[in-house]
Design a protein around this motif. Structure first.
Motif, PDB file in Angstrom:
ATOM      1  N   PRO A   1      48.496  29.101  39.739  1.00 37.08           N
ATOM      2  CA  PRO A   1      49.704  28.597  39.059  1.00 37.08           C
ATOM      3  C   PRO A   1      50.382  29.671  38.196  1.00 37.08           C
ATOM      4  N   TYR A   2      49.584  30.568  37.595  1.00 33.18           N
ATOM      5  CA  TYR A   2      50.187  31.634  36.776  1.00 33.18           C
ATOM      6  C   TYR A   2      50.946  32.626  37.655  1.00 33.18           C
TER       7      TYR A   2
ATOM      8  N   LYS B   1      43.054  33.823  32.131  1.00 33.34           N
ATOM      9  CA  LYS B   1      43.728  32.664  31.538  1.00 33.34           C
ATOM     10  C   LYS B   1      44.059  32.927  30.070  1.00 33.34           C
TER      11      LYS B   1
ATOM     12  N   PRO C   1      41.568  30.124  42.362  1.00 27.86           N
ATOM     13  CA  PRO C   1      42.456  28.952  42.445  1.00 27.86           C
ATOM     14  C   PRO C   1      43.019  28.525  41.092  1.00 27.86           C
TER      15      PRO C   1
ATOM     16  N   SER D   1      54.189  30.869  38.739  1.00 30.06           N
ATOM     17  CA  SER D   1      55.181  30.754  37.661  1.00 30.06           C
ATOM     18  C   SER D   1      55.714  32.117  37.224  1.00 30.06           C
TER      19      SER D   1
ATOM     20  N   GLU E   1      31.899  41.604  43.388  1.00 27.30           N
ATOM     21  CA  GLU E   1      33.289  41.314  43.724  1.00 27.30           C
ATOM     22  C   GLU E   1      34.271  42.189  42.963  1.00 27.30           C
TER      23      GLU E   1
ATOM     24  N   GLY F   1      36.520  35.240  43.466  1.00 29.05           N
ATOM     25  CA  GLY F   1      36.985  34.206  44.377  1.00 29.05           C
ATOM     26  C   GLY F   1      36.886  32.825  43.758  1.00 29.05           C
ATOM     27  N   VAL F   2      35.832  32.597  42.979  1.00 27.39           N
ATOM     28  CA  VAL F   2      35.614  31.280  42.368  1.00 27.39           C
ATOM     29  C   VAL F   2      36.753  30.916  41.424  1.00 27.39           C
TER      30      VAL F   2
ATOM     31  N   VAL G   1      46.781  35.540  29.574  1.00 28.54           N
ATOM     32  CA  VAL G   1      48.109  34.952  29.834  1.00 28.54           C
ATOM     33  C   VAL G   1      48.551  34.128  28.622  1.00 28.54           C
TER      34      VAL G   1
ATOM     35  N   GLN H   1      54.009  34.343  35.569  1.00 25.78           N
ATOM     36  CA  GLN H   1      53.282  34.879  34.404  1.00 25.78           C
ATOM     37  C   GLN H   1      52.352  36.014  34.827  1.00 25.78           C
TER      38      GLN H   1
ATOM     39  N   GLU I   1      42.189  38.717  44.843  1.00 24.99           N
ATOM     40  CA  GLU I   1      41.258  37.588  44.876  1.00 24.99           C
ATOM     41  C   GLU I   1      39.935  38.000  45.518  1.00 24.99           C
ATOM     42  N   GLY I   2      38.923  38.204  44.695  1.00 31.13           N
ATOM     43  CA  GLY I   2      37.585  38.497  45.198  1.00 31.13           C
ATOM     44  C   GLY I   2      37.496  39.808  45.982  1.00 31.13           C
ATOM     45  N   LEU I   3      36.397  39.933  46.721  1.00 35.35           N
ATOM     46  CA  LEU I   3      36.162  41.156  47.497  1.00 35.35           C
ATOM     47  C   LEU I   3      37.252  41.358  48.552  1.00 35.35           C
ATOM     48  N   LYS I   4      37.765  40.243  49.069  1.00 32.00           N
ATOM     49  CA  LYS I   4      38.841  40.316  50.073  1.00 32.00           C
ATOM     50  C   LYS I   4      40.082  40.966  49.450  1.00 32.00           C
TER      51      LYS I   4
ATOM     52  N   SER J   1      29.067  39.609  38.294  1.00 38.49           N
ATOM     53  CA  SER J   1      30.259  39.595  39.154  1.00 38.49           C
ATOM     54  C   SER J   1      30.588  40.982  39.688  1.00 38.49           C
TER      55      SER J   1
END
Lengths: 292, 244
Positions: free
Chosen positions: A222-223, A194, A218, A226, A78, A214-215, A197, A228, A234-237, A75
């Motif tokens: 939710p964290y 995850k 998503p 909320s 990224e 990026g994978v 958290v 948390q 998110e990823g290279l972007k 990884s």
């Protein structure tokens, strides 16, 4: 006949069944060309990236930052630009932040050490053991996280180089999460955001932000929704947006033109594939005397 | 010198892996097997150096600071009893400790970190008054979409939950609701797929940047590989028309 009918293939059918290596080649060319001749497409900053930046800005000068880099070379493309950009932010403004790095992926800490040397040492003159430390890798996943809540020195008795952490000035007075101002996680999956958290934020109430592939992004939204997670990359972007925010143009920014054009070509292929599928289906139904 | 050699090896292995896109071939197989072997060796050494020595052997046998570590040592050793037919039952003790600890942490973490907080965060007003206020102050597309955020979220959660409600047949009003649920799920799968594409392109960008920076070894090794593929095709060892 490849079309299952007693007649030769039409041009549309041939295009639909074209050699997939043509698609690979088209995408490769689209990505390589803007890397050689950049277009300079604009990069906007998303709210979650802005929040990530603000969270780090919000901690007092001289605070201790826990910086787990939970990824490996798979990884690196990224997440390494993310690590570099975050380190620039830590050391850029001379805020005297103390950075404690570690990794829960076996091959993660060498990458972190490389980033520390390239950014903290070479560009800002930071000192190992005083301004930053690399605690290295430890097996145990969630157990390591929970154990650090009890005692960080007992969980990591030595650093990445095998040096006792009692001898490092940065670790003096560091017991557990109560001494940590913010947890900045760079994560490629399990164990990662995850688990931090679940095991740390919800139990020890530590402020946390996360940079992810990026994978897996998503799964972590939710964290962020909320609260948390105080911010997300998110990823290279995400890394490129962060570089824009801290005004440090790096490897992520230089790859954004290629990323955008690559997406464009894939979108065009998806549209073309669907149009061809519909046209071929209509033609086949017409040949069989049916309706579309 | 060693750095230069390292770059050439990196270039070769990168091109060897990418050559799979042309078709399965000996270069790809070599790189794949090498990766598996190196990764395994690295992992074993790392476990010994970073985990077993500082956390177990040193405090137990070097400093004699924590005699209780005999227990995890014993539980770790009995895992190897699986190799014995007679004493394989003993390996269950170590495995029981591992499963028990991880299950406990996972349940505890999921309950506190996911279940309760996520349910709490889903309880929200249907109309966000702050978003409405922001829209009245500065009317625009973004501020208008912000007003729709909470209704979409709440309706989305309800519809998706109904889709997974299997005690009643999905017909009539329930059918419509569950249909909306499946469409919303498809949108989320699409978003995940989009992110996956983005991630994969990022990986290629990294390798392409590496290849451009080190273009001399990339061009040389690339040409040599193409020659090798032509030779393999001429000798009939590789069918260029067959893709995988």
């Amino acid at each position: 006949m490849p079309n299952g009918l007693d007649k030769p293939e039409t041009t549309l059918e041939k295009i639909e069944r074209m050699d997939r290596r043509i698609v690979f080649l088209a995408i490769a060319i689209t990505i390589i060309l803007p890397l050689i001749w950049p277009l300079g497409l604009p990069i906007g900053v998303s709210p979650q990236v802005d929040d990530f930046h603000e969270a780090i800005e919000s901690i007092p000068d001289g605070s201790v930052v826990l910086f787990p880099n939970d990824y490996d070379p798979a990884s690196k493309a990224e997440l390494y630009p993310m690590t570099v950009a975050i380190l620039h932010h830590f050391f850029k403004e001379d805020r005297n932040l103390k950075v404690i790095g570690l990794g829960l992926f076996p091959a993660g800490p060498p990458l972190l050490q490389k980033a520390f040397e390239e950014v903290a040492v070479d560009q800002y003159g930071a000192e190992y053991g005083k301004d930053f430390v690399n605690l290295g890798y430890k097996e145990g996943r969630e157990i390591v996280m929970a154990s650090m809540g009890e005692s960080i020195p007992q969980t990591f008795p030595t650093d990445f180089f095998g040096t006792s952490i009692d001898s490092l000035p940065i670790m003096q007075g560091i017991k557990n999460y109560s001494d940590i101002a913010i947890l900045v996680n760079v994560s490629a999956g399990y164990p990662g955001t995850k688990e931090w958290v679940q095991q740390v934020v919800s139990v020890f109430d530590v402020l946390m932000v996360s940079g992810t592939t990026g994978v897996s992004a998503p799964e972590y939204y939710p964290y962020y929704n909320s609260g948390q997670l105080a911010g997300m990359l998110e990823g290279l972007k995400g890394a490129a947006e962060y570089e824009t925010l801290i005004e440090e143009q790096g490897i992520a920014t230089s790859g954004m033109d290629a990323q955008s054009l690559g997406h464009l070509v894939i979108i065009l292929f998806i549209i073309a594939g669907n149009v061809l599928f519909i046209l071929n289906k209509r033609n086949k139904n017409r040949d069989r005397g049916g309706r579309f | 010198m060693w750095e230069l050699l390292g770059i050439w090896i990196q270039v070769f292995l990168t091109l060897a892996i990418f050559s799979f896109l042309y078709r399965d071939n000996p270069f790809y197989k070599f790189a794949e097997h090498l990766f598996v072997g190196v990764a395994t060796g690295y992992w074993v050494v790392l476990q010994i150096r970073n985990v077993l020595i500082p956390n177990l052997f040193q405090p137990l046998f070097g400093e004699f600071s924590d005699p209780w570590l005999v227990i995890p040592l014993f539980l770790g050793l009995v895992l190897f009893m699986r190799l014995s037919d007679k004493y394989s039952y003993m390996s269950r003790w170590g495995m029981a400790a591992v499963v028990g600890i991880f299950s406990g942490l996972a349940i505890f973490g999921f309950g506190g970190g996911d279940l309760i907080i996520q349910i709490r965060s889903n309880v929200m007003p249907f109309i966000d008054t702050e978003a409405v206020q922001a829209f009245t102050q500065k009317a625009g597309v973004i501020t208008f979409l912000n007003i729709l955020s909470n209704p979409i979220f709440i309706i989305g959660v309800i519809c998706v939950l109904f889709y997974f409600f299997f005690s009643t047949e999905h017909t009539g009003a329930l059918g419509v609701v569950s249909k909306i649920g499946i469409y919303l799920l498809m949108i989320s799968f699409g978003a995940s797929y989009g992110n996956t594409v983005m991630a994969r392109i990022s990986l290629f960008i990294d390798r392409a940047q590496f290849g451009i920076v080190n273009w001399i070894p990339t061009v040389i090794i690339g040409i040599l590989m193409i020659i090798a593929f032509v030779v393999l095709a001429i000798t009939g060892k590789v069918d260029p028309k067959k893709q995988f």
